[in-house]
Design a protein around this motif. Sequence first.
Motif, PDB file in Angstrom:
ATOM      1  N   ILE A 245       0.981  -1.357   0.065  1.00 41.52           N
ATOM      2  CA  ILE A 245      -0.056  -0.036   0.038  1.00 41.52           C
ATOM      3  C   ILE A 245       0.789   1.121  -0.111  1.00 41.52           C
ATOM      4  N   GLN A 246       0.333   2.282  -0.821  1.00 42.08           N
ATOM      5  CA  GLN A 246       1.165   3.413  -0.883  1.00 42.08           C
ATOM      6  C   GLN A 246       0.237   4.613  -0.972  1.00 42.08           C
ATOM      7  N   HIS A 247       0.629   5.928  -0.565  1.00 45.16           N
ATOM      8  CA  HIS A 247      -0.403   6.846  -0.762  1.00 45.16           C
ATOM      9  C   HIS A 247       0.292   7.934  -1.146  1.00 45.16           C
ATOM     10  N   PHE A 248      -0.034   8.800  -2.267  1.00 44.83           N
ATOM     11  CA  PHE A 248       0.773   9.697  -2.910  1.00 44.83           C
ATOM     12  C   PHE A 248      -0.047  10.919  -3.134  1.00 44.83           C
ATOM     13  N   THR A 249       0.640  12.239  -2.736  1.00 47.99           N
ATOM     14  CA  THR A 249      -0.096  13.285  -2.899  1.00 47.99           C
ATOM     15  C   THR A 249       0.459  14.396  -4.054  1.00 47.99           C
ATOM     16  N   PHE A 250      -0.216  14.908  -4.710  1.00 43.40           N
ATOM     17  CA  PHE A 250       0.064  15.548  -5.807  1.00 43.40           C
ATOM     18  C   PHE A 250      -0.103  17.141  -5.625  1.00 43.40           C
ATOM     19  N   LYS A 251       0.335  17.981  -6.538  1.00 43.61           N
ATOM     20  CA  LYS A 251       0.062  19.114  -6.860  1.00 43.61           C
ATOM     21  C   LYS A 251      -1.511  19.740  -6.776  1.00 43.61           C
TER      22      LYS A 251
ATOM     23  N   PHE B 261      -5.420  17.983  -9.106  1.00 47.59           N
ATOM     24  CA  PHE B 261      -6.061  16.783  -9.712  1.00 47.59           C
ATOM     25  C   PHE B 261      -5.579  16.383 -11.156  1.00 47.59           C
ATOM     26  N   LYS B 262      -5.118  17.429 -11.779  1.00 46.84           N
ATOM     27  CA  LYS B 262      -4.444  17.055 -13.139  1.00 46.84           C
ATOM     28  C   LYS B 262      -3.497  16.507 -12.785  1.00 46.84           C
ATOM     29  N   GLN B 263      -2.316  16.547 -11.984  1.00 43.07           N
ATOM     30  CA  GLN B 263      -1.136  15.983 -11.935  1.00 43.07           C
ATOM     31  C   GLN B 263      -1.463  14.646 -11.263  1.00 43.07           C
ATOM     32  N   ALA B 264      -2.330  14.183 -10.514  1.00 38.79           N
ATOM     33  CA  ALA B 264      -2.575  13.156 -10.134  1.00 38.79           C
ATOM     34  C   ALA B 264      -3.356  12.135 -11.197  1.00 38.79           C
ATOM     35  N   PHE B 265      -4.006  12.750 -12.046  1.00 41.72           N
ATOM     36  CA  PHE B 265      -4.504  11.861 -13.041  1.00 41.72           C
ATOM     37  C   PHE B 265      -3.562  11.415 -14.025  1.00 41.72           C
ATOM     38  N   ALA B 266      -2.441  12.624 -14.353  1.00 40.96           N
ATOM     39  CA  ALA B 266      -1.480  12.064 -15.123  1.00 40.96           C
ATOM     40  C   ALA B 266      -0.551  10.842 -14.725  1.00 40.96           C
ATOM     41  N   PHE B 267      -0.231  10.983 -13.543  1.00 39.94           N
ATOM     42  CA  PHE B 267       0.379   9.959 -12.820  1.00 39.94           C
ATOM     43  C   PHE B 267      -0.486   8.705 -12.939  1.00 39.94           C
ATOM     44  N   MET B 268      -1.588   8.659 -12.746  1.00 43.35           N
ATOM     45  CA  MET B 268      -2.484   7.502 -12.798  1.00 43.35           C
ATOM     46  C   MET B 268      -2.446   6.936 -14.372  1.00 43.35           C
ATOM     47  N   THR B 269      -2.472   7.975 -15.401  1.00 40.98           N
ATOM     48  CA  THR B 269      -2.339   7.433 -16.678  1.00 40.98           C
ATOM     49  C   THR B 269      -1.076   6.744 -16.981  1.00 40.98           C
ATOM     50  N   GLU B 270       0.062   7.182 -16.462  1.00 43.54           N
ATOM     51  CA  GLU B 270       1.330   6.651 -16.484  1.00 43.54           C
ATOM     52  C   GLU B 270       1.583   5.448 -16.067  1.00 43.54           C
ATOM     53  N   VAL B 271       0.776   5.064 -14.503  1.00 38.49           N
ATOM     54  CA  VAL B 271       0.715   4.022 -13.930  1.00 38.49           C
ATOM     55  C   VAL B 271       0.126   2.745 -14.920  1.00 38.49           C
ATOM     56  N   ALA B 272      -1.225   3.327 -15.389  1.00 42.15           N
ATOM     57  CA  ALA B 272      -1.970   2.502 -16.332  1.00 42.15           C
ATOM     58  C   ALA B 272      -0.993   1.980 -17.598  1.00 42.15           C
ATOM     59  N   ILE B 273      -0.302   2.712 -18.049  1.00 44.11           N
ATOM     60  CA  ILE B 273       0.453   2.424 -19.306  1.00 44.11           C
ATOM     61  C   ILE B 273       1.481   1.307 -18.833  1.00 44.11           C
ATOM     62  N   VAL B 274       2.149   1.463 -17.518  1.00 38.61           N
ATOM     63  CA  VAL B 274       3.061   0.466 -16.998  1.00 38.61           C
ATOM     64  C   VAL B 274       2.390  -0.710 -16.535  1.00 38.61           C
ATOM     65  N   ALA B 275       1.130  -0.812 -15.964  1.00 39.20           N
ATOM     66  CA  ALA B 275       0.440  -1.972 -15.533  1.00 39.20           C
ATOM     67  C   ALA B 275       0.100  -2.787 -16.891  1.00 39.20           C
TER      68      ALA B 275
ATOM     69  N   SER C 142       6.776   4.041  -7.994  1.00 39.06           N
ATOM     70  CA  SER C 142       7.540   4.710  -7.224  1.00 39.06           C
ATOM     71  C   SER C 142       8.522   5.554  -8.252  1.00 39.06           C
ATOM     72  N   ALA C 143       9.215   4.846  -9.082  1.00 37.95           N
ATOM     73  CA  ALA C 143      10.062   5.588 -10.295  1.00 37.95           C
ATOM     74  C   ALA C 143       9.061   6.911 -10.978  1.00 37.95           C
ATOM     75  N   LEU C 144       7.951   6.568 -11.312  1.00 35.64           N
ATOM     76  CA  LEU C 144       7.070   7.640 -11.893  1.00 35.64           C
ATOM     77  C   LEU C 144       6.678   8.658 -10.860  1.00 35.64           C
ATOM     78  N   ALA C 145       6.264   8.413  -9.827  1.00 38.84           N
ATOM     79  CA  ALA C 145       5.909   9.315  -8.701  1.00 38.84           C
ATOM     80  C   ALA C 145       7.187  10.217  -8.415  1.00 38.84           C
ATOM     81  N   GLN C 146       8.305   9.926  -8.564  1.00 40.91           N
ATOM     82  CA  GLN C 146       9.412  10.895  -8.210  1.00 40.91           C
ATOM     83  C   GLN C 146       9.461  11.862  -9.184  1.00 40.91           C
TER      84      GLN C 146
END
Length: 81
Positions: free
Chosen positions: A10-16, A18-32, A73-77
């Motif tokens: 489990i991991q919790h992430f906080t972004f600047k 909603f747009k940034q959070a959604f962009a991160f989720m899109t990148e995670v979806a591609i990796v998944a 984690s690498a994406l989140a950085q």
Amino acid sequence: MWTEKDNHLIQHFTFKDFKQAFAFMTEVAIVAEEINHHPWWSNSYNKVEIRLTTHSAGHTVTNRDYVLAQRISALAQRYEA
């Protein structure tokens, strides 16, 4: 930092915002999709919670979860999350 609890990583992430959070989720979806291992996640405005478990291994944490966690984690950085 990822924590293991109740057969999940489990991991919790906080972004600047909603747009940034959604962009991160899109990148995670591609990796998944790339590694064919998909997270459970939740998003509310600038917060994202991700839980990883391997369904085919009886809902336990396996190496597949650790690999995906490392990639996430690498994406989140990149977002300074």
